[in-house]
Design an enzyme around this catalytic site. Structure first.
Site, PDB file in Angstrom:
ATOM      1  N   PHE A   1       0.811  -1.217   0.000  1.00 28.73           N
ATOM      2  CA  PHE A   1       0.000   0.000   0.000  1.00 28.73           C
ATOM      3  C   PHE A   1       0.843   1.265   0.000  1.00 28.73           C
ATOM      4  O   PHE A   1       0.374   2.334  -0.384  1.00 28.73           O
ATOM      5  CB  PHE A   1      -0.938   0.014   1.232  1.00 28.73           C
ATOM      6  CG  PHE A   1      -0.249   0.465   2.492  1.00 28.73           C
ATOM      7  CD1 PHE A   1      -0.161   1.813   2.815  1.00 28.73           C
ATOM      8  CD2 PHE A   1       0.351  -0.451   3.350  1.00 28.73           C
ATOM      9  CE1 PHE A   1       0.493   2.237   3.965  1.00 28.73           C
ATOM     10  CE2 PHE A   1       1.012  -0.035   4.498  1.00 28.73           C
ATOM     11  CZ  PHE A   1       1.084   1.309   4.798  1.00 28.73           C
TER      12      PHE A   1
ATOM     13  N   GLU B   1      -4.923  -3.782  -1.626  1.00 29.13           N
ATOM     14  CA  GLU B   1      -6.375  -3.538  -1.569  1.00 29.13           C
ATOM     15  C   GLU B   1      -6.700  -2.235  -0.852  1.00 29.13           C
ATOM     16  O   GLU B   1      -7.830  -1.803  -0.830  1.00 29.13           O
ATOM     17  CB  GLU B   1      -7.164  -4.620  -0.934  1.00 29.13           C
ATOM     18  CG  GLU B   1      -6.831  -5.823  -0.270  1.00 29.13           C
ATOM     19  CD  GLU B   1      -5.499  -6.351   0.106  1.00 29.13           C
ATOM     20  OE1 GLU B   1      -4.435  -5.909  -0.358  1.00 29.13           O
ATOM     21  OE2 GLU B   1      -5.523  -7.280   0.910  1.00 29.13           O
ATOM     22  N   ARG B   2      -5.678  -1.588  -0.259  1.00 30.67           N
ATOM     23  CA  ARG B   2      -5.996  -0.399   0.542  1.00 30.67           C
ATOM     24  C   ARG B   2      -6.046   0.885  -0.282  1.00 30.67           C
ATOM     25  O   ARG B   2      -6.764   1.809   0.061  1.00 30.67           O
ATOM     26  CB  ARG B   2      -4.971  -0.241   1.659  1.00 30.67           C
ATOM     27  CG  ARG B   2      -5.152  -1.355   2.681  1.00 30.67           C
ATOM     28  CD  ARG B   2      -4.150  -1.262   3.791  1.00 30.67           C
ATOM     29  NE  ARG B   2      -3.659  -2.596   4.103  1.00 30.67           N
ATOM     30  CZ  ARG B   2      -2.546  -2.862   4.745  1.00 30.67           C
ATOM     31  NH1 ARG B   2      -1.776  -1.875   5.154  1.00 30.67           N
ATOM     32  NH2 ARG B   2      -2.177  -4.086   4.985  1.00 30.67           N
TER      33      ARG B   2
ATOM     34  N   SER C   1       5.477  -6.953   3.265  1.00 30.60           N
ATOM     35  CA  SER C   1       6.053  -7.297   4.566  1.00 30.60           C
ATOM     36  C   SER C   1       6.833  -8.620   4.491  1.00 30.60           C
ATOM     37  O   SER C   1       6.578  -9.453   3.601  1.00 30.60           O
ATOM     38  CB  SER C   1       4.942  -7.402   5.612  1.00 30.60           C
ATOM     39  OG  SER C   1       4.033  -8.396   5.221  1.00 30.60           O
TER      40      SER C   1
ATOM     41  N   CYS D   1       9.496   1.832   3.391  1.00 31.46           N
ATOM     42  CA  CYS D   1      10.407   0.737   3.718  1.00 31.46           C
ATOM     43  C   CYS D   1      11.829   1.248   3.899  1.00 31.46           C
ATOM     44  O   CYS D   1      12.679   0.538   4.409  1.00 31.46           O
ATOM     45  CB  CYS D   1      10.383  -0.312   2.627  1.00 31.46           C
ATOM     46  SG  CYS D   1      10.982   0.340   1.081  1.00 31.46           S
TER      47      CYS D   1
ATOM     48  N   GLU E   1       9.584  -4.063  12.941  1.00 34.84           N
ATOM     49  CA  GLU E   1       9.258  -2.928  12.073  1.00 34.84           C
ATOM     50  C   GLU E   1       7.959  -2.307  12.584  1.00 34.84           C
ATOM     51  O   GLU E   1       6.927  -2.975  12.627  1.00 34.84           O
ATOM     52  CB  GLU E   1       9.080  -3.415  10.630  1.00 34.84           C
ATOM     53  CG  GLU E   1       8.751  -2.298   9.662  1.00 34.84           C
ATOM     54  CD  GLU E   1       8.552  -2.788   8.229  1.00 34.84           C
ATOM     55  OE1 GLU E   1       7.888  -3.826   8.030  1.00 34.84           O
ATOM     56  OE2 GLU E   1       9.045  -2.124   7.305  1.00 34.84           O
TER      57      GLU E   1
HETATM   58  P1  NAD Z   1       1.645  -6.621   3.066  1.00 35.17           P
HETATM   59  O1  NAD Z   1       2.688  -7.657   3.111  1.00 35.17           O
HETATM   60  O2  NAD Z   1       0.546  -6.676   4.064  1.00 35.17           O
HETATM   61  O3  NAD Z   1       0.900  -6.641   1.636  1.00 35.17           O
HETATM   62  C1  NAD Z   1       1.638  -6.606   0.429  1.00 35.17           C
HETATM   63  C2  NAD Z   1       0.841  -7.315  -0.653  1.00 35.17           C
HETATM   64  O4  NAD Z   1       0.667  -8.688  -0.271  1.00 35.17           O
HETATM   65  C3  NAD Z   1      -0.558  -6.746  -0.877  1.00 35.17           C
HETATM   66  O5  NAD Z   1      -0.823  -6.717  -2.253  1.00 35.17           O
HETATM   67  C4  NAD Z   1      -1.463  -7.731  -0.151  1.00 35.17           C
HETATM   68  O6  NAD Z   1      -2.724  -7.832  -0.733  1.00 35.17           O
HETATM   69  C5  NAD Z   1      -0.711  -9.046  -0.291  1.00 35.17           C
HETATM   70  N1  NAD Z   1      -0.966  -9.952   0.834  1.00 35.17           N
HETATM   71  C6  NAD Z   1      -1.277  -9.597   2.115  1.00 35.17           C
HETATM   72  N2  NAD Z   1      -1.427 -10.693   2.876  1.00 35.17           N
HETATM   73  C7  NAD Z   1      -1.210 -11.771   2.076  1.00 35.17           C
HETATM   74  C8  NAD Z   1      -1.193 -13.177   2.294  1.00 35.17           C
HETATM   75  N3  NAD Z   1      -1.455 -13.704   3.492  1.00 35.17           N
HETATM   76  N4  NAD Z   1      -0.907 -13.967   1.247  1.00 35.17           N
HETATM   77  C9  NAD Z   1      -0.637 -13.452   0.048  1.00 35.17           C
HETATM   78  N5  NAD Z   1      -0.633 -12.129  -0.224  1.00 35.17           N
HETATM   79  C10 NAD Z   1      -0.907 -11.289   0.778  1.00 35.17           C
HETATM   80  O7  NAD Z   1       2.387  -5.204   3.106  1.00 35.17           O
HETATM   81  P2  NAD Z   1       1.755  -3.753   3.212  1.00 35.17           P
HETATM   82  O8  NAD Z   1       1.208  -3.553   4.582  1.00 35.17           O
HETATM   83  O9  NAD Z   1       0.863  -3.489   2.053  1.00 35.17           O
HETATM   84  O10 NAD Z   1       3.057  -2.862   3.012  1.00 35.17           O
HETATM   85  C11 NAD Z   1       3.932  -2.527   4.051  1.00 35.17           C
HETATM   86  C12 NAD Z   1       5.114  -3.474   4.107  1.00 35.17           C
HETATM   87  O11 NAD Z   1       5.786  -3.477   2.849  1.00 35.17           O
HETATM   88  C13 NAD Z   1       6.167  -3.051   5.112  1.00 35.17           C
HETATM   89  O12 NAD Z   1       6.641  -4.185   5.763  1.00 35.17           O
HETATM   90  C14 NAD Z   1       7.247  -2.418   4.260  1.00 35.17           C
HETATM   91  O13 NAD Z   1       8.545  -2.433   4.822  1.00 35.17           O
HETATM   92  C15 NAD Z   1       7.176  -3.276   3.053  1.00 35.17           C
HETATM   93  N6  NAD Z   1       7.769  -2.620   1.901  1.00 35.17           N
HETATM   94  C16 NAD Z   1       8.993  -3.061   1.501  1.00 35.17           C
HETATM   95  C17 NAD Z   1       9.604  -2.447   0.437  1.00 35.17           C
HETATM   96  C18 NAD Z   1      10.951  -2.905  -0.024  1.00 35.17           C
HETATM   97  O14 NAD Z   1      11.357  -2.476  -1.072  1.00 35.17           O
HETATM   98  N7  NAD Z   1      11.659  -3.754   0.699  1.00 35.17           N
HETATM   99  C19 NAD Z   1       8.975  -1.390  -0.229  1.00 35.17           C
HETATM  100  C20 NAD Z   1       7.720  -0.992   0.202  1.00 35.17           C
HETATM  101  C21 NAD Z   1       7.126  -1.621   1.279  1.00 35.17           C
END
Ligand code: NAD
Length: 497
Positions: free
Chosen positions: A148, A175-176, A225, A280, A382
């Site tokens: 998101f 989805e957010r 994440s 991130c 985090e």
């Molecule tokens: P998230 O992991 O909750 O969601 C990311 C994606 O995964 C979304 O599209 C979501 O729909 C999908 N998803 C969620 N739960 C799932 C599951 N159980 N099975 C399969 N898919 C699933 O992350 P978020 O809250 O949207 O974003 C924040 C996180 O992303 C933080 O941890 C941040 O550090 C990380 N991030 C990392 C980078 C990087 O480059 N390393 C960049 C941006 C964000």
């Protein structure tokens, strides 16, 4: 409430069934319904991508690049509209939203160089009348799953490069805050991309699992994440897919005694509290070498944190908007409580903030902890919110050991005037992206982005040169055209010069 459609095979598609609400975090109100794709919907996007692949694969790279040139122009012309959509659903300020879009456009510019980056490698006369070359061919149907916190930039890390390399791409955004992501994909079609080459499907775990399980999907790019990154990496690679899965972070900034403290404080304010800490690459730990630096840093940070201009992201001139959801706000508040209980000193407490006219918004003020120690949860995990932790150490070596022992290794930086210290730090630190007097060392589009340790699962980083390698597979061709009159006898020994 309007319904946000999928974009499949060039058409906007809605479906009945499971759906979630999309919120405006500044008002706390649900503003859209988002359908969650079924397995059949995902399959229809895969079928469209598969059908589009043969013609797209054979489209000259220069023609693919021409689409990117038009796409870049459309993105620039629509900057205000896209920034508004990002801000409305994510909560970040308009200026921050425009900034992420600009960094996303950098990747489109890099993709404009498709004919150059796909030139391959050629060696003449590797043997008698034999030439050899390596060709970089597309994989086929590939997919991206994005978080998101950068609804425009992170998808743009992926599909411009994937498609100029000749692949067809299915994007499953967060989805957010999916509206800006969808608009950007529509602009790509307007730029002349054939339908089916890029599709956008909304959904949750069920949609992601359908992409993981589909044999037609040859590669997965994930950003989000760490637990989900690890899941996608293990499930994807188990099925023989190529996977790059970027995860979470805990980014440390080291402040040396000789640092230009005023500039370091300005840099830290933006890096810790910009986008409400939901980056991130956000700095969430300041490691001070010596108590003198720590005391001076805290004294300078406190008034600036208290003076942060916080409000609805869509209003101009603010420093910080709300967190993305009420749940995210409560989670971050929970960490603040946990830090206090663990014995850290809460110097600035941003909890309980209300913004006049936006009383239901998901706001939290900036928080600052001093005397944080490595065993505390607020240090280890985090937080992903506007919380900066100060850790006190006695030497650069101790600071580096602390960072190297942390499970994450996304970004880090050092503030110093000492070239020797900076060089040692760059050489020895176990982190993928390092800044020297640069708080958010996000690589430009022609370098690649990725962390180390549990911040990245997979071998290749995102975008740039690694992105090209990720979205292509090498074919090595060895070709001989014997001279007509010559006859060569069978050779039973392994061929060599
Ligand atoms: P998230 O992991 O909750 O969601 C990311 C994606 O995964 C979304 O599209 C979501 O729909 C999908 N998803 C969620 N739960 C799932 C599951 N159980 N099975 C399969 N898919 C699933 O992350 P978020 O809250 O949207 O974003 C924040 C996180 O992303 C933080 O941890 C941040 O550090 C990380 N991030 C990392 C980078 C990087 O480059 N390393 C960049 C941006 C964000």
């Amino acid at each position: 409430m309007s319904v946000i459609p999928h974009l499949i095979n060039g058409e906007l598609v809605t479906e009945n069934g499971r759906a979630v609400d999309v919120y405006n975090p500044s008002t706390g109100q649900a503003i859209h319904k988002l359908p969650l794709a079924t397995r059949e919907t995902i399959q229809s996007a895969i079928d469209a991508a598969k059908a589009a692949f043969p013609a797209w694969r054979n489209t000259p790279p220069a023609k693919r690049a021409q689409v990117m040139f038009r796409f870049k122009q459309l993105l620039e012309q629509n900057e205000a509209r896209i920034s508004q959509l990002i801000s409305e659903e994510h909560g970040k300020t308009l200026e921050d939203a425009a900034g992420e879009l600009k960094r996303g456009i950098e990747n489109v510019e890099f993709a404009c160089a498709a004919p150059e980056i796909l030139k391959g490698e050629y060696s003449r006369n590797v043997g008698p009348n034999i030439d050899a070359w390596s060709d970089f061919q597309p994989l086929g149907v590939v997919a991206g799953i994005t978080p998101f916190n950068f609804p425009a930039m992170v998808p743009l890390w992926m599909y411009p490069l994937a498609i100029v390399c000749g692949n067809c791409f299915i994007l499953k955004p967060s989805e957010r805050d999916p509206s800006s992501t969808l608009l950007i994909a529509q602009l790509l079609l307007e730029a002349g991309l054939p339908k089916g080459v890029v599709s956008v499907v909304h959904g949750d775990k069920a949609a992601v699992d359908a992409l993981i399980e589909a044999p037609e999907v040859k590669a997965l790019s994930f950003v989000g994440s760490t637990p989900i990154a690890e899941y996608i990496y293990s499930e994807g690679t188990k099925r023989g897919k190529r996977v790059q899965a970027l995860g979470g972070a805990k980014n440390h900034a080291v402040l040396m005694p000789d640092a230009d403290l005023d500039n370091a404080v300005s840099a830290l304010m933006g890096a810790a509290y910009g986008s409400c800490g939901e980056r991130c690459m956000a700095i969430s730990v300041a490691v001070c070498v010596g108590d003198q630096v720590a005391d001076a840093l805290v004294a300078k940070l406190v008034p600036q944190i208290k003076a942060l201009k916080i409000g609805a992201g869509t209003n101009c001139g603010l420093d910080m908007g709300p967190l993305v959801t009420g749940q995210a706000r409560d989670k971050v508040s929970g960490y603040v409580e946990d830090g206090v209980a663990a014995g850290a000193t809460l110097v600035v407490d941003g909890r309980g903030l209300t913004v006049a006219g936006h009383e239901e918004g998901f706001f939290l003020g900036g928080c600052l902890f001093d005397n944080v120690t490595p065993e505390m949860r607020i240090y280890k995990e985090e937080i992903f919110g506007p919380v900066l932790c100060v850790v006190r150490v006695n030497s650069l070596e101790e600071a580096m050991q602390l960072i190297n022992d942390h499970e994450y290794g996304n970004g880090t930086c050092i503030f110093t005037r000492d070239g020797e210290a900076a060089r040692l730090f760059c050489d020895e630190i176990e982190v993928g992206m390092v800044g020297v007097n640069v708080p958010l060392p996000v690589p430009v589009a022609y370098h690649s982005f990725g962390g180390w340790k549990r911040s990245l699962f997979g071998d290749l980083h995102a975008y740039g040169p690694d992105g090209v390698r990720f979205y292509t597979r090498r074919k090595a061709i060895t070709q001989r055209w014997p001279q007509r009159a010559s006859h060569e006898a069978s050779q039973f020994a392994f061929p060599s010069l």
